[in-house]
Design a protein around this motif. Sequence first.
Motif, PDB file in Angstrom:
ATOM      1  N   ASP A  82       0.877  -1.369   0.047  1.00  0.00           N
ATOM      2  CA  ASP A  82       0.075   0.024   0.038  1.00  0.00           C
ATOM      3  C   ASP A  82       0.886   1.346  -0.193  1.00  0.00           C
ATOM      4  O   ASP A  82       1.436   1.507   1.023  1.00  0.00           O
ATOM      5  N   LEU A  83       0.796   2.049  -1.051  1.00  0.00           N
ATOM      6  CA  LEU A  83       1.735   3.195  -1.415  1.00  0.00           C
ATOM      7  C   LEU A  83       1.430   4.180  -0.039  1.00  0.00           C
ATOM      8  O   LEU A  83       2.219   4.825   0.390  1.00  0.00           O
ATOM      9  N   ALA A  84       0.341   4.181   0.533  1.00  0.00           N
ATOM     10  CA  ALA A  84       0.036   5.227   1.532  1.00  0.00           C
ATOM     11  C   ALA A  84       0.872   4.608   2.930  1.00  0.00           C
ATOM     12  O   ALA A  84       1.212   5.559   3.756  1.00  0.00           O
ATOM     13  N   ASN A  85       1.303   3.735   2.992  1.00  0.00           N
ATOM     14  CA  ASN A  85       2.229   3.104   4.117  1.00  0.00           C
ATOM     15  C   ASN A  85       3.551   2.706   3.873  1.00  0.00           C
ATOM     16  O   ASN A  85       4.429   2.169   4.828  1.00  0.00           O
ATOM     17  N   VAL A  86       4.036   3.301   2.822  1.00  0.00           N
ATOM     18  CA  VAL A  86       5.362   2.853   2.148  1.00  0.00           C
ATOM     19  C   VAL A  86       6.374   3.958   2.871  1.00  0.00           C
ATOM     20  O   VAL A  86       6.236   4.869   2.759  1.00  0.00           O
TER      21      VAL A  86
ATOM     22  N   ILE B 273      12.649   7.472  -4.588  1.00  0.00           N
ATOM     23  CA  ILE B 273      11.840   8.499  -4.626  1.00  0.00           C
ATOM     24  C   ILE B 273      12.068   9.159  -3.391  1.00  0.00           C
ATOM     25  O   ILE B 273      11.484   8.598  -2.362  1.00  0.00           O
ATOM     26  N   PRO B 274      12.206  10.577  -3.397  1.00  0.00           N
ATOM     27  CA  PRO B 274      12.402  11.107  -1.960  1.00  0.00           C
ATOM     28  C   PRO B 274      10.648  11.507  -1.399  1.00  0.00           C
ATOM     29  O   PRO B 274       9.768  11.277  -2.061  1.00  0.00           O
ATOM     30  N   GLU B 275      10.859  11.510  -0.081  1.00  0.00           N
ATOM     31  CA  GLU B 275       9.504  11.509   0.611  1.00  0.00           C
ATOM     32  C   GLU B 275       8.452  12.604   0.154  1.00  0.00           C
ATOM     33  O   GLU B 275       7.237  12.419   0.069  1.00  0.00           O
TER      34      GLU B 275
ATOM     35  N   LEU C 216       7.121  11.397  -2.936  1.00  0.00           N
ATOM     36  CA  LEU C 216       5.982  10.627  -2.615  1.00  0.00           C
ATOM     37  C   LEU C 216       4.582  11.185  -2.302  1.00  0.00           C
ATOM     38  O   LEU C 216       3.607  10.656  -2.307  1.00  0.00           O
ATOM     39  N   GLU C 217       4.863  11.908  -1.364  1.00  0.00           N
ATOM     40  CA  GLU C 217       3.560  12.653  -0.781  1.00  0.00           C
ATOM     41  C   GLU C 217       2.797  13.263  -1.897  1.00  0.00           C
ATOM     42  O   GLU C 217       1.537  13.435  -2.063  1.00  0.00           O
ATOM     43  N   ILE C 218       3.448  13.821  -3.087  1.00  0.00           N
ATOM     44  CA  ILE C 218       2.681  14.336  -4.264  1.00  0.00           C
ATOM     45  C   ILE C 218       2.126  13.284  -4.657  1.00  0.00           C
ATOM     46  O   ILE C 218       0.646  13.570  -5.269  1.00  0.00           O
ATOM     47  N   ILE C 219       2.589  12.303  -5.063  1.00  0.00           N
ATOM     48  CA  ILE C 219       2.102  11.052  -5.763  1.00  0.00           C
ATOM     49  C   ILE C 219       0.858  10.614  -4.966  1.00  0.00           C
ATOM     50  O   ILE C 219      -0.282  10.437  -5.469  1.00  0.00           O
TER      51      ILE C 219
ATOM     52  N   HIS D   9      -1.073  12.309  -2.865  1.00  0.00           N
ATOM     53  CA  HIS D   9      -1.920  13.340  -2.993  1.00  0.00           C
ATOM     54  C   HIS D   9      -2.816  13.217  -4.229  1.00  0.00           C
ATOM     55  O   HIS D   9      -4.011  13.345  -4.336  1.00  0.00           O
ATOM     56  N   LEU D  10      -2.000  13.075  -5.412  1.00  0.00           N
ATOM     57  CA  LEU D  10      -2.754  12.834  -6.664  1.00  0.00           C
ATOM     58  C   LEU D  10      -3.603  11.523  -6.834  1.00  0.00           C
ATOM     59  O   LEU D  10      -4.604  11.866  -7.165  1.00  0.00           O
ATOM     60  N   LEU D  11      -3.078  10.449  -6.094  1.00  0.00           N
ATOM     61  CA  LEU D  11      -4.073   9.326  -6.199  1.00  0.00           C
ATOM     62  C   LEU D  11      -5.058   9.531  -5.317  1.00  0.00           C
ATOM     63  O   LEU D  11      -6.337   9.100  -5.502  1.00  0.00           O
ATOM     64  N   ARG D  12      -5.047  10.287  -4.211  1.00  0.00           N
ATOM     65  CA  ARG D  12      -6.202  10.398  -3.342  1.00  0.00           C
ATOM     66  C   ARG D  12      -7.127  11.443  -4.020  1.00  0.00           C
ATOM     67  O   ARG D  12      -8.561  11.047  -3.576  1.00  0.00           O
ATOM     68  N   ASN D  13      -6.790  12.127  -4.750  1.00  0.00           N
ATOM     69  CA  ASN D  13      -7.710  13.392  -5.275  1.00  0.00           C
ATOM     70  C   ASN D  13      -8.158  12.982  -6.410  1.00  0.00           C
ATOM     71  O   ASN D  13      -8.653  13.898  -7.414  1.00  0.00           O
ATOM     72  N   LYS D  14      -7.712  11.641  -7.212  1.00  0.00           N
ATOM     73  CA  LYS D  14      -8.066  11.502  -8.603  1.00  0.00           C
ATOM     74  C   LYS D  14      -9.511  11.381  -8.718  1.00  0.00           C
ATOM     75  O   LYS D  14     -10.266  10.954  -7.981  1.00  0.00           O
ATOM     76  N   PRO D  15     -10.191  12.025  -9.833  1.00  0.00           N
ATOM     77  CA  PRO D  15     -11.614  11.896 -10.081  1.00  0.00           C
ATOM     78  C   PRO D  15     -11.789  10.377 -10.323  1.00  0.00           C
ATOM     79  O   PRO D  15     -10.984   9.877 -11.019  1.00  0.00           O
ATOM     80  N   SER D  16     -12.989  10.151  -9.864  1.00  0.00           N
ATOM     81  CA  SER D  16     -13.334   8.873  -9.778  1.00  0.00           C
ATOM     82  C   SER D  16     -13.912   8.669 -11.489  1.00  0.00           C
ATOM     83  O   SER D  16     -14.468   9.438 -12.037  1.00  0.00           O
ATOM     84  N   ASN D  17     -13.724   7.294 -11.876  1.00  0.00           N
ATOM     85  CA  ASN D  17     -14.178   6.946 -13.212  1.00  0.00           C
ATOM     86  C   ASN D  17     -15.567   6.413 -13.249  1.00  0.00           C
ATOM     87  O   ASN D  17     -16.003   5.675 -14.277  1.00  0.00           O
ATOM     88  N   LYS D  18     -16.255   6.558 -12.356  1.00  0.00           N
ATOM     89  CA  LYS D  18     -17.831   5.919 -11.989  1.00  0.00           C
ATOM     90  C   LYS D  18     -18.706   6.834 -12.778  1.00  0.00           C
ATOM     91  O   LYS D  18     -18.567   7.895 -12.952  1.00  0.00           O
TER      92      LYS D  18
END
Length: 107
Positions: free
Chosen positions: A72-76, A88-90, A93-96, A98-107
Amino acid sequence: MNTLEVIKQLAKERNMSVYELEETLGFGKNTIYQWSHRTPSIERVKKVADYFGVSLDYLTGRTSRKNISKIDLANVPDGVLTFEGKTIPEDELEIIRHLLRNKPSNK
């Protein structure tokens, strides 16, 4: 165990012979048995691993764990992940994350 022994065990667990496995995967007769003294192609080893649903590391005896663990990338922790050989600097990783958490849903 070597690769051939692992494959024999996996086939046995499925109540099949190595010959039946070879036929199912479209390999020639005795192809897998030849792996005891010949290096197989990675494509064929992948085909066997995919068939049994195990990792290549398990099939080649590098690990006793059949399946690949999910990470889980959230816990690496910092310094664990790399990209193109560089850690990958911390802050990146935080930017990545953030992008994943705020990604628009494909639903």
